[in-house]
Design a protein around this motif. Structure first.
Motif, PDB file in Angstrom:
ATOM      1  N   VAL A 528       4.796  -3.014   4.546  1.00  0.00           N
ATOM      2  CA  VAL A 528       3.870  -3.652   5.478  1.00  0.00           C
ATOM      3  C   VAL A 528       3.220  -2.576   6.328  1.00  0.00           C
ATOM      4  CG1 VAL A 528       3.658  -5.269   7.399  1.00  0.00           C
ATOM      5  CG2 VAL A 528       5.224  -5.771   5.518  1.00  0.00           C
ATOM      6  N   SER A 529       1.929  -2.653   6.478  1.00  0.00           N
ATOM      7  CA  SER A 529       1.227  -1.709   7.336  1.00  0.00           C
ATOM      8  C   SER A 529       1.143  -2.258   8.754  1.00  0.00           C
ATOM      9  CB  SER A 529      -0.182  -1.455   6.805  1.00  0.00           C
ATOM     10  OG  SER A 529      -0.975  -2.631   6.923  1.00  0.00           O
ATOM     11  N   LEU A 530       0.851  -1.373   9.708  1.00  0.00           N
ATOM     12  CA  LEU A 530       0.697  -1.803  11.098  1.00  0.00           C
ATOM     13  C   LEU A 530      -0.500  -2.729  11.259  1.00  0.00           C
ATOM     14  CD1 LEU A 530       1.553   1.504  12.990  1.00  0.00           C
ATOM     15  CD2 LEU A 530       2.892  -0.610  12.960  1.00  0.00           C
ATOM     16  N   ASP A 531      -1.541  -2.534  10.479  1.00  0.00           N
ATOM     17  CA  ASP A 531      -2.682  -3.447  10.506  1.00  0.00           C
ATOM     18  C   ASP A 531      -2.241  -4.860  10.151  1.00  0.00           C
ATOM     19  OD1 ASP A 531      -4.803  -1.977  11.391  1.00  0.00           O
ATOM     20  OD2 ASP A 531      -5.372  -1.238   9.414  1.00  0.00           O
ATOM     21  N   PHE A 567       6.722   2.061   8.714  1.00  0.00           N
ATOM     22  CA  PHE A 567       5.722   1.154   8.163  1.00  0.00           C
ATOM     23  C   PHE A 567       4.873   1.867   7.115  1.00  0.00           C
ATOM     24  CE2 PHE A 567       6.708  -0.587  12.339  1.00  0.00           C
ATOM     25  CZ  PHE A 567       6.903  -1.928  12.028  1.00  0.00           C
ATOM     26  N   ARG A 568       4.349   1.068   6.194  1.00  0.00           N
ATOM     27  CA  ARG A 568       3.495   1.615   5.133  1.00  0.00           C
ATOM     28  C   ARG A 568       2.197   2.138   5.723  1.00  0.00           C
ATOM     29  NH1 ARG A 568      -0.513  -0.827   2.166  1.00  0.00           N
ATOM     30  NH2 ARG A 568       0.040  -2.870   3.032  1.00  0.00           N
ATOM     31  N   LEU A 569       1.779   3.316   5.272  1.00  0.00           N
ATOM     32  CA  LEU A 569       0.563   3.931   5.765  1.00  0.00           C
ATOM     33  C   LEU A 569      -0.627   3.515   4.915  1.00  0.00           C
ATOM     34  CD1 LEU A 569       1.803   7.550   6.496  1.00  0.00           C
ATOM     35  CD2 LEU A 569       1.442   5.704   8.127  1.00  0.00           C
ATOM     36  N   THR A 570      -1.752   3.311   5.576  1.00  0.00           N
ATOM     37  CA  THR A 570      -3.002   2.992   4.882  1.00  0.00           C
ATOM     38  C   THR A 570      -4.089   3.911   5.409  1.00  0.00           C
ATOM     39  OG1 THR A 570      -3.672   1.348   6.530  1.00  0.00           O
ATOM     40  CG2 THR A 570      -2.322   0.567   4.688  1.00  0.00           C
TER      41      THR A 570
END
Length: 1592
Positions: A528-531, A567-570
């Motif tokens: 899951v990304s922070l966005d 968290f996953r980076l985008t």
């Protein structure tokens, strides 16, 4: 026609052709049946003697010129013509048989098959075949010709298409008449090929389209063909049902079908499969679907016993579930346990598929009986087999699908009888345990996918509030585990967005809390990304769940701290910041602080060339960022770091500082900055009560940083609101500006230098600018800029007036003086224009003045802007009236009329300011204004409230505003003599309001809370309130009286929501919704609690208070007397019982405050009189307690008690027991009595005389009273001195009572009455408390639980006053610890004697004849004919019935109503004694036929060919009501078996099913009774055709 006559006819007519022509008829006419039959016989005989071409041609012409036109005529006739059709078909068969060598069959079938394919629209057009006729003719054709593969193939293909589209009745006829005919005419090999073609076509159809309608049709066809399909014979091409996976899929679909007949067919096919497998004794398993590992059916001879027991139990369970009665179903639930255990044990062996168990549960879930449905859900949730991994996985799709569907039923969540109101419902608890066990049992690799499917199921439909709440809570109980990714968050977001829009606010908020907790525990943060995370959090509303300071907010902060950097980076996270990229390269991931900082910069970055006008940006992103900023700040504080708010907010602060100086700042940039500022100011203050004590570092820092830019923001707002807003889209923008202005004033008005500047300079300037714009002359041609400026100016003034009304501004400030100048605007000195600014509207701008393209579209919404403009005017007027009293007397009528007009103009959301204005004006101007105008204003306001009763958003605030208006103390003080019309209007409104309260919970709460606060404000000490105001309570005592007896009136579904809301409230701070959502106090017990608290605050020394209490007591006693004297049925927990209970509870509450003189003069006699009435147990205990307390407080009135034992009343057992119960507590009264010896002796005598009563209950009460009186202290001395020889009698009675211990039930009852709470643990003085009166007594009296008033309601609803004489709770807990006992004395009254029958039964002697002798050697028909008995054409077939009693009664019924014959499975029943006992020799006068059940199919087909309509007595989805059905003359009633009904394989032969309309619960009539009703209805319909028939 005999051979002799035929030969004679042929000798007279040697030419056969002429003879045939003689018997033929014109094609347009309709011949008699006899003529057709004669022609049939003639052609039959001629065909034996002649096969000449000429004869064959003539026969062919008969087919085309006689038979076919006549068949078309029959098709278009309305009477059906079954007899004629049978005769024509006979002729047709003979003709086709004669012409078989020709191509006639091919030509005929070419005509008939298109008729079957064409849909029957019900129009019988001339020249067109009817489908029924076509089917019959096709069947006759196929049975006549020799086997023709081409015709049969074409016919099969056509009929297989037909069965997919036509109705069940037509399909049944096709199967019986065409398919059966084909199968009978085939050889064994051909029969196998035909069956295989039908089999493959039907099952392929179901595989392509497995809908309910297709399943029902497939099972109908297969059941009809079951005798052919389940044949023990084996052939290579013959279908084997045991090995067909597709068949068992169809059977499972049928077992869970909504139609009972389809379910019966499916079970029939399954049992036939089992029976066939047992006969053949072969290893069998389904193997047609290699892509699946599941085998639906398997049979091995080695485990035949186990398999047989399983399938027998399975069939038994499903058959029992058809009963729909829980007391019938519950005994077989243990069989389900056996099935489950057998399946779970063999889960790896493959003998039993778990999908069969799912059929059982799904059948229970679809039950019409909610008790059966709930039993099925509970049974599944408690399955221990689901703890096994393989079994849980097999059930996973069922849990996600059907189980979730049934859990959407709100009624399943009702409390169990043993649970309290604030407990979690039993199903809610089981759901939590089930979810934990189920997911822990699933294989790890499947948990995430199953959980995702379950959450997606939650978002795929609309859920009621209660089921969604408990499902969300169950999910929140799962152990923390990374199961969900971004798709899981998306699924939860869909639940929030789609399914909870209309839910009750508190329950909606609680569901959000549970779902967020679930997301935090179950999300795999690496995916899951922070966005995605902050976008997800934006869907949790701050005013319902996710607000600062709550436990949920802290949990979220801790979770973010734990998972920061994981968290996953985008690409969106990286952005363009070099600092952020450096930080990522040096760590595992970006920090939340850096992410929010970068996101904030991106948010405020707006291109310079962007549009400078247009609508506002979407506020959703500002909401997301505001929450992210606050979370980041709290996260830093959690880590004991300095909140870096200044650094974080630096981009925002930079933009806000430039607002007042940079006029070229991009408009969207200013909009975004103000949106973010607004949400930050709104969100930072929402704290829980526990955190208010501590310093909020984050909130202080935020306010401090924002203070540096306040001046810049205010200057910008002043400039924009003072005339710069000129476009229509700026109206929405002005709402943003005004919201920001409100928040700034509320946040910083306490800052001395800022508040001073605000009130001395800023607000006066803003007010002056707005007034200048409003006072400008009206434009001749209204322009968009001018009208928008006026709308914005009025909205600004309304905001300022509203804040001033809230006390934000100082009363003597320049700001207040500037606002008071509005008086001159609304009330100019010129009388001619005094109302020109009341309800002033905005003129719609012309299209030519629209400069922005969006404004042209927004003009459609101009009406909303005008309504808001008018509403803002009334906000200003309301403020002026409250603060300055600006309205002058001459203007009052005109302004009030304008206010009434505004009520009609404005929508519901804008009504409140008008009501506020009227509430300020109307009560003070009631003398100056016309009474009619006041009444008109009040009635108009009330109509608005009624119109909004279905609008949950505007109704409650409008109702509160109306109550403040109509029940202002100025109106409450009016008497009927002063203002009769106003007082009558208010009384009518109170009556209508009470009616509305029956529909909407919480309506009466608003009125009683307002009245109690008006009469005796909570902040005022006892007796301090002015007499004039309190006197209004006496004038409106009816309101208080109604409140004292008010109670739960809502429906069961509303009660469920109320109870679940109570459960959520008791969760306290652990559920953040309790902090975020303010309580609305809409509990239906609130009015009563409020009234009781008001009564407890009354001061007995105050004359007015004492008068109110006395008048209230008299009204309550009168209400009790009215109920006792009424003829309305008075049963336990009825509304009459509940009202009486509330009356006596209120009287007990007030008793210690009443004057002794009033009690002795007015109360005591009523109490004694009430004791003689028939009362329910709870009322009886309260009356007895009241009488004890009265005598304890007024011992001089003890004589009234003795009088009750001597009055000449017709004493029922309850009434005398009431006074004997008082004597049981003589130990409480005796110490305060004078002449104790005399009073004690009278007690002994009063008890002793009733020890000899003939009524057992009275004797028990009397013996108990005698025992307690005799055991008093000093009684032994008194008994010798005062009783003399009476002592012996007393001792003998007491010895008799103790001797009851050896007399069975008497011993039990004697022990129970002594252990009863009222005579054991209860002490009338020590236990005198609110808890005992309103909670303990009702519970121990077994009053309905919704009638209890638990202590927490007194503590949470109101501020309940403490009193020394009446404590809130019991100090001694002995009584509270008891449970209801077995002995609850209730007065059941004397049963009314039944009225004697006005009429007696009349035995009918049929035909006015008597039979002198029996003639057993004659047939029944001959005997009946000898007597002149008339019979009908009704056949009653009872071959499926096996009980002699039913058959005997049926025989008697058929004989009485003249049935043609009764068909039995065996004539041996006639000699049965039970049969003869009910038939009473009717079998001698009725034709009795024997048809075995196995022969029924052939018998029914034979009768159908004879023209009979086969009528099934069965409940199916297509059944016709007996009330509407018209019986044909030739009717055959087919009766089903007592238990199983009509077998599935016979239902296809039924032309129509008829059911009897029922209104009861059990939905099952005795088969004899059902048949009798149909036989009589047939007789009634055809009775008119036979005027000589006798009448019963």
């Amino acid at each position: 026609m005999s051979n002799f006559l035929l030969n004679l006819l042929l000798s007279q007519y040697p030419d056969p052709e002429n003879l045939i022509n003689t018997l033929c008829w014109p094609s347009s006419s309709r011949p008699d049946i006899e003529k057709i039959e004669a022609l049939t016989v003639l052609i039959t005989e001629l065909s034996k003697k002649s096969q000449e071409e000429r004869f064959i041609c003539k026969v062919r012409s008969v087919i085309w010129d006689q038979c076919m036109p006549l068949l078309q005529t029959i098709s278009s006739a309305d009477d059906g013509g079954k007899d004629l059709l049978s005769a024509v078909c006979g002729l047709f068969a003979v003709c086709v048989s004669t012409c078989q060598a020709d191509d006639v069959p091919e030509q005929v079938i070419h005509v008939l098959l298109p008729v079957l394919i064409t849909r029957d629209d019900g129009n019988h057009e001339p020249g067109r075949f009817d489908v029924d006729v076509a089917i019959e003719v096709t069947a006759v054709l196929l049975s006549t010709i020799s086997y023709d593969g081409g015709i049969i193939s074409r016919t099969l293909s056509c009929t297989l298409c037909c069965v997919k589209d036509l109705s069940d009745s037509i399909v049944s006829k096709i199967i019986v008449r065409i398919w059966f005919t084909i199968l009978k005419s085939c050889s064994k090999d051909a029969e196998s090929e035909v069956l295989h073609q039908i089999w493959d076509d039907l099952l392929s159809w179901h595989q392509r389209d497995p809908t309910e309608s297709v399943s029902a049709r497939i099972l109908l066809c297969l059941t009809a063909l079951s005798d052919h399909l389940y044949s023990p014979e084996t052939s290579q091409n013959r279908p084997d049902p045991r090995r067909c996976q597709r068949l068992f899929r169809a059977i499972q679909a049928g077992l869970t079908h909504k139609d009972s007949v389809t379910r019966k067919r499916a079970l029939y096919l399954l049992t036939r499969c089992v029976a066939l497998a047992e006969i053949k004794k072969e290893d069998v398993f389904t193997s047609e679907e290699p892509q699946t590992d599941e085998i639906l059916f398997r049979w091995t001879p080695e485990k035949q016993q186990l398999l047989r027991e399983f399938w027998e139990d399975f069939a038994l369970v499903l058959e029992t579930l058809e009963e729909n009665q829980i007391h019938v179903i519950r005994p077989v639930l243990n069989r389900i346990d056996v099935l489950v255990e057998t399946t779970a044990t063999d889960i790896q062996g493959g003998l039993f598929s778990p999908s069969w168990l799912l059929c059982v549960y799904q059948r229970m879930f679809h039950s019409e009986n909610k008790a059966v449905m709930k039993e099925g859900v509970n049974h599944l949730l408690e399955l221990k087999a689901l703890h096994r991994s393989a079994f849980a996985l097999a059930f996973s799709q069922f849990v996600v699908g059907p189980l979730m569907d049934v859990l959407a039923e709100s009624s399943l969540y009702q409390r169990a009888p043993q649970q309290n109101i604030r407990d979690c419902p039993e199903l809610g608890v089981k759901l939590q345990i089930f979810m934990v066990n189920f997911f822990s049992s699933l294989p790890e690799e499947n948990r995430g996918s199953v959980l995702l499917q379950l959450i997606q199921r939650l978002g795929s439909r609309q859920w009621c509030a209660v089921p969604l709440l408990f499902l969300s809570q169950a999910l929140s109980c799962l152990s923390p585990c990374p199961l969900l990714g971004s798709d899981g968050l998306h699924a939860i977001r869909e639940v929030l967005r789609c399914t909870m829009i209309t839910h009750q606010v508190l329950l909606r908020g609680a569901s959000q809390c549970f779902l967020l907790h679930s997301a935090l525990c179950l999300t795999d943060v690496s995916t899951v990304s922070l966005d995605e995370l902050f976008g997800f959090l934006a869907h949790f509303r701050a005013d319902e769940s996710l607000c600062r300071g709550t436990e949920l907010w802290k949990e979220l902060c801790n979770w973010l701290q734990t998972n920061e950097g994981r968290f996953r980076l985008t690409d969106g996270d990286l952005g363009s910041s070099d600092e952020l990229c450096t930080e990522i390269s040096n760590s595992k991931g970006a920090s939340i602080f850096s992410y929010v900082q970068q996101r904030l910069k991106s948010f405020l970055t707006v291109p310079a060339n962007s549009d400078q006008s247009g609508s506002l940006p979407d506020p959703g992103e500002a909401e997301l960022l505001a929450r992210a900023v606050l979370l980041t700040a709290d996260l830093q504080q959690t880590r004991s770091e300095e909140p870096g708010l200044e650094l974080l907010l630096q981009p925002l602060l930079d933009v806000l500082r430039r607002l007042s100086t940079n006029v070229y700042l991009v408009l969207h940039k200013t909009d975004k900055s103000l949106q973010l500022l607004l949400r930050l100011l709104q969100l930072h203050r929402r704290r829980s009560d526990t955190e208010k004590e501590n310093e909020d570092v984050v909130a202080v820092a935020l306010v401090t940083h924002m203070l540096s830019v306040v001046d810049s923001v205010l200057e910008f707002l002043l400039r924009r609101l003072s005339g710069e807003l000129r476009e229509l889209c700026d109206v929405e923008r002005s709402e943003l500006y005004l919201s920001v202005l409100r928040e700034l004033v509320l946040s910083y008005s306490t800052v001395s230098w800022y508040g001073s500047n605000l009130q001395q300079n800023y607000i006066p300037k803003l007010t002056a600018h707005c007034l200048r714009i409003l006072n400008e002359p009206s434009e001749q041609s209204p322009s968009m800029p001018g009208q928008v400026q006026r709308a914005v100016s009025m909205a600004t003034l309304a905001l300022l007036c509203d804040m001033a009304d809230q006390g934000v501004l100082e009363s003597q400030s320049q700001a207040m003086r500037s606002l008071h100048s509005l008086t001159d605007y609304f009330y100019p000195s010129s009388s001619s224009s005094s109302s020109q600014h009341l309800n002033q509207t905005l003129l719609k701008p012309t299209i030519g003045t629209v400069s922005h393209p969006e404004d042209g579209l927004l003009l459609k919404d101009w009406g909303r802007i005008v309504a808001q403009f008018i509403g803002d005017q009334w906000t200003c007027l309301s403020f002026l009236q409250k603060s300055a009293g600006a309205l002058r007397a001459p203007e009052a009528p005109e302004v009030l009329r304008a206010a009434v007009d505004a009520l009609a103009l404005l929508p519901g959301r804008l009504i409140l300011p008008v009501l506020g204005f009227m509430a300020s004006v109307l009560p003070q101007q009631v003398v100056q204004c016309e009474e009619s105008l006041c009444v008109e204003a009040i009635c108009a306001s009330w109509k608005v409230v009624q119109a909004l009763s279905t609008n949950p958003y505007d109704f409650w605030c409008t109702l509160q505003g109306f109550v403040r208006l109509a029940f202002d103390q100025g109106f409450l003080q009016l008497t009927e003599e002063q203002n009769p019309r106003i007082t009558a209007c208010l009384q009518q409104i109170v009556s209508e309001l009470m009616g509305l309260a029956q529909l909407r919970s919480g309506v009466f709460n608003v009125l009683i809370q307002h009245c109690c606060e008006t009469w005796l404000p909570s902040g005022v000490a006892e007796g301090v309130q002015s007499d004039a105001v309190f006197n209004t309570a006496l004038l409106h005592l009816n309101i208080l009286t109604e409140a004292c007896v008010y109670g739960p009136v809502f429906r069961r579904d509303q009660r469920l929501v109320q109870e679940v809301q109570s459960y959520v409230e008791q969760l306290g701070d652990t559920c953040a919704a309790n902090t975020a959502v303010s309580s609305d106090n809409r509990d239906d017990q609130f009015p009563r609690v409020c009234a009781l608290a008001f009564l407890c605050r009354l001061n007995p020394s105050n004359r007015l208070h004492q008068r109110l209490m006395e008048e209230l007591v008299q009204r309550l006693l009168s209400k009790d007397a009215e109920i006792s004297k009424s003829k309305v049925r008075y049963y336990s927990n009825s509304i009459q019982h509940r009202v009486k209970n509330r009356v006596w509870q209120t009287l007990l509450l007030l008793l210690h405050k009443l004057r002794p003189e009033f009690v002795s003069d007015c109360v005591l006699s009523h109490v004694c009189e009430a004791g003689f009435c028939s009362n329910q147990a709870s009322i009886k205990y309260l009356i007895e307690w009241t009488l004890i307390l009265i005598l304890h407080l007024n011992p001089s009135h003890i004589q009234n008690l003795w009088n009750c034992f001597t009055l000449d009343h017709e004493m029922t057992k309850t009434s005398i027991c009431t006074f004997l119960s008082v004597l049981v507590h003589l130990n409480v009264l005796l110490p305060k009595l004078q002449d104790k010896e005399v009073q004690w002796r009278r007690a002994v005598e009063a008890s002793l005389q009733w020890c000899f009563s003939h009524n057992f209950s009275v004797r028990l009460y009397a013996l108990l009273a005698l025992k307690r009186v005799w055991e008093l202290e000093d009684a032994r001395v008194l008994m010798v001195e005062n009783l003399g020889g009476l002592t012996t009698v007393v001792q003998a009675c007491l010895q008799q009572a103790e001797a009851m211990q050896n007399t069975g039930n008497a011993m039990k009852n004697w022990s129970r009455i002594q252990e009863h709470f009222f005579f054991s643990a209860f002490h009338p003085i020590r236990d005198y408390s609110v808890e005992t009166i309103f909670q303990t007594f009702p519970s121990l009296s077994e009053l309905a639980e919704d009638e209890w008033l638990p202590l927490w309601k007194f503590e949470s609803f109101v501020v309940f006053p403490m009193c020394g004489a009446l404590q809130l709770n019991n100090r001694v807990r002995d009584l509270c610890a008891l449970q209801p006992g077995d002995w609850i004395q209730q007065d059941k009254g004397d049963l009314e004697q039944e009225e004697r029958w006005a009429e007696v039964q009349k035995k009918i002697t049929p035909w006015k004849l008597s039979v002198q002798e029996q003639e057993p050697e004659l047939m029944a028909q001959q005997r009946a004919a000898r007597l002149g008995k008339l019979t009908s054409n009704l056949l009653v077939v009872a071959s499926l019935i096996d009980k002699p009693t039913n058959l005997g009664g049926l025989c008697r019924t058929c004989e009485i109503f003249g049935a043609k014959a009764l068909v039995l499975d065996s004539l041996r029943h006639i000699n049965d004694k039970q049969f003869q006992a009910l038939s009473v020799s009717s079998e001698l006068w009725l034709t009795m036929l024997e048809v075995k059940p196995a022969e029924l199919s052939d018998y029914l087909q034979l009768k159908k060919r004879e023209g009979y309509w086969v009528i099934g007595v069965e409940q199916t989805s297509n059944s016709q009501s007996l009330q509407d059905y018209k019986f044909p003359e030739r009717s055959l009633l087919l009766l089903g078996n007592e238990r199983e009904g009509i077998p599935a394989n016979l239902l296809q032969l039924v032309d129509v099913c008829v059911e009897i309309p029922q209104h009861g619960v059990i939905r099952s009539l005795n088969v004899h009774v059902s048949a009798a009703l149909l036989v009589w209805e047939y007789t009634r319909q055809h009775l008119g055709q036979n005027p000589a028939a006798p009448r019963c």
